[in-house]
Design an enzyme around this catalytic site. Structure first.
Site, PDB file in Angstrom:
ATOM      1  N   LYS A 158       0.830  -1.202   0.000  1.00  0.00           N
ATOM      2  CA  LYS A 158       0.000   0.000   0.000  1.00  0.00           C
ATOM      3  C   LYS A 158       0.867   1.256   0.000  1.00  0.00           C
ATOM      4  O   LYS A 158       0.620   2.204  -0.761  1.00  0.00           O
ATOM      5  CB  LYS A 158      -0.927  -0.008   1.212  1.00  0.00           C
ATOM      6  CG  LYS A 158      -1.710   1.266   1.419  1.00  0.00           C
ATOM      7  CD  LYS A 158      -2.627   1.575   0.254  1.00  0.00           C
ATOM      8  CE  LYS A 158      -3.465   2.817   0.553  1.00  0.00           C
ATOM      9  NZ  LYS A 158      -4.360   3.168  -0.576  1.00  0.00           N
ATOM     10  N   CYS A 189      -4.149   9.827   0.973  1.00  0.00           N
ATOM     11  CA  CYS A 189      -3.172   8.770   0.691  1.00  0.00           C
ATOM     12  C   CYS A 189      -1.819   9.309   0.240  1.00  0.00           C
ATOM     13  O   CYS A 189      -0.828   9.205   0.950  1.00  0.00           O
ATOM     14  CB  CYS A 189      -3.718   7.818  -0.381  1.00  0.00           C
ATOM     15  SG  CYS A 189      -5.035   6.741   0.194  1.00  0.00           S
TER      16      CYS A 189
END
Length: 438
Positions: free
Chosen positions: A225, A279
């Site tokens: 991720k 993010c």
């Protein structure tokens, strides 16, 4: 929940109950999709207003068809919202993992650990706990340790061959504006603390995910991720740095990028006023924090992207030097076009800084201004007006976000336009000669 019950999760033979901790931009769409797949979902959030709104069948965020989906699953009884966790077969933690805004940029895992402590009293043998929050490598292990300390009567991964509580890390991979479609279609990385943990988590997501559920261990999944977003951040930093170089040399960066991208192995991204969102603007710092001596390129990319708002403000200052009493219109405040998400938005940062620098002379417009309270800034003191009014009153028009709703806005002649995202620029063909347009 017994071992036979965990097999039921895999086969979908019984009504599985799921508690989703955190009903924000990730948790609510995830909870709604599971509820639509036949899972009984108990959403949990600490915000009473959020809980009340969801229980009325109304989402607190704008996201495509989410309104209709939430109304349907709440109306059918498949989804309900609560202020406290309840017993369930499986738990998904989807809470924020911010970083501090000092020079250290340290990850804040307090929300994750608080969620673990909240669900620990409800855990029973056979439960599945999945962490979705973007996290530094090792967070899932730490979450496991926190819950194990609170429940010494249960066996957690690492404490024996046969475990009572199954734990996995499965990061979200969706973007605002396309969340529901990407929840279904995107591949998922399933990182279990044991192979059995991975199998159970993959089976749960398999209730609605059509993409592949790729199984690995939790530390690898955590790094995957972070790697995905650090890769994107580095590429954006190249475009942003290139735009600053071109400004310094008096060259149009958009022309340079357009023609460079005609090379068969070159694909430069578009520059902008910085990098925002939950993010890309945050996750690379997790890598830097864990490996500061090794993450030199990733660290530098973060510094480049974080410096871009200052470059934009310098452009405004240059224009103000010619017109000291000028008013400035800031078009767009969200972190990307056509979404109501203002988290870590460089456009919002620029607007706030200019407002403090030029009190009473900055007008801001954004079609999603109603969601500004979700940005984490508290009460935002900005002069918000319709875009048409902003450009009519301003001498300098600063385009920060290319919302499609701005397409109909006509900028009066004579305005100084600073277009940070190439919004007004028509794409060039290879036959056109690059020209300087400042």
């Amino acid at each position: 929940m017994t071992d036979s019950d965990t097999r039921d999760i895999e086969r979908g033979n019984r009504e599985t109950t799921l508690a989703v901790i955190g009903l924000g931009y990730i948790g609510l769409p995830t909870a709604a999709m599971f509820a639509s797949s036949g899972v009984r979902v108990h959403g949990v959030d600490i915000n009473p207003a959020t809980v009340d709104l969801i229980n009325q069948g109304k989402p607190h965020i704008e996201e495509g068809d989410l309104d209709a989906l939430v109304a349907r699953v709440v109306g059918s009884g498949a989804l309900s919202a609560h202020l406290e966790p309840v017993p369930a077969d499986a738990y998904i933690i989807a809470v924020p993992t911010p970083v501090s805004h000092d020079s250290i940029r340290k990850p804040d895992l307090s929300y994750v650990m608080a969620a673990g402590r909240a669900i620990a009293p409800h855990l029973r043998k056979g439960n599945l706990v999945i962490l979705e929050s973007t996290s530094p490598v090792g967070t899932t292990d730490e979450l496991c340790r926190v819950m194990a300390e609170l429940r010494p009567d249960l066996i957690f991964p690492g404490e024996g061959h046969e475990v009572d509580i199954h734990i996995a890390y499965c990061p979200e991979r969706i973007i605002p504006g396309k969340m529901l479609r990407e929840l279904v279609e995107n591949d998922r990385i399933i990182g279990g603390m044991t192979p059995r943990c991975s199998e159970l988590a993959a089976a749960l997501y398999g209730r609605f995910v059509k993409g592949e559920c790729l199984q690995t261990d939790n530390r690898t999944a955590e790094m995957v991720k972070l790697t995905e977003n650090a890769y994107r951040d580095v590429n954006i930093a190249f475009a942003n740095e290139l735009s600053m170089i071109c400004d310094h040399l008096g060259i149009n960066a958009w022309d340079v990028i357009t023609f460079s991208n005609r090379h068969p192995r070159v694909s430069i991204l578009n520059p902008g006023p910085g990098v925002g969102g939950h993010c890309i603007a945050v996750d690379p710092w997790f890598i830097v924090a864990s490996s500061p001596e090794q993450a030199k390129l990733i660290h530098q990319a973060r510094l480049v992207n974080d410096s871009k708002p200052e470059h934009v403000i310098a452009q405004v200052e240059e224009a103000l030097a010619r017109s000291p009493d000028a008013k400035v219109a800031c078009l767009g405040l969200s972190y990307k076009p056509d979404v109501d998400d203002f988290r870590e938005s460089p456009a919002l940062e620029i607007a706030l800084r200019l407002t403090r620098r030029l009190p009473g002379r900055v007008l801001c417009a954004d079609p999603y201004e109603h969601a500004l309270g979700n940005a984490g800034h508290g009460d935002v003191s900005l002069a918000m007006v319709p875009a048409e009014e902003a450009v009519a009153q301003a001498d300098i028009v600063l385009i920060l976000v290319g919302h499609e709703k701005f397409r109909s806005v006509s900028i009066p002649a004579g305005r100084r336009v600073i277009d940070t995202v190439g919004f007004l620029r028509a794409p060039l063909s290879a036959e056109q000669v690059p020209h300087r347009s400042r």
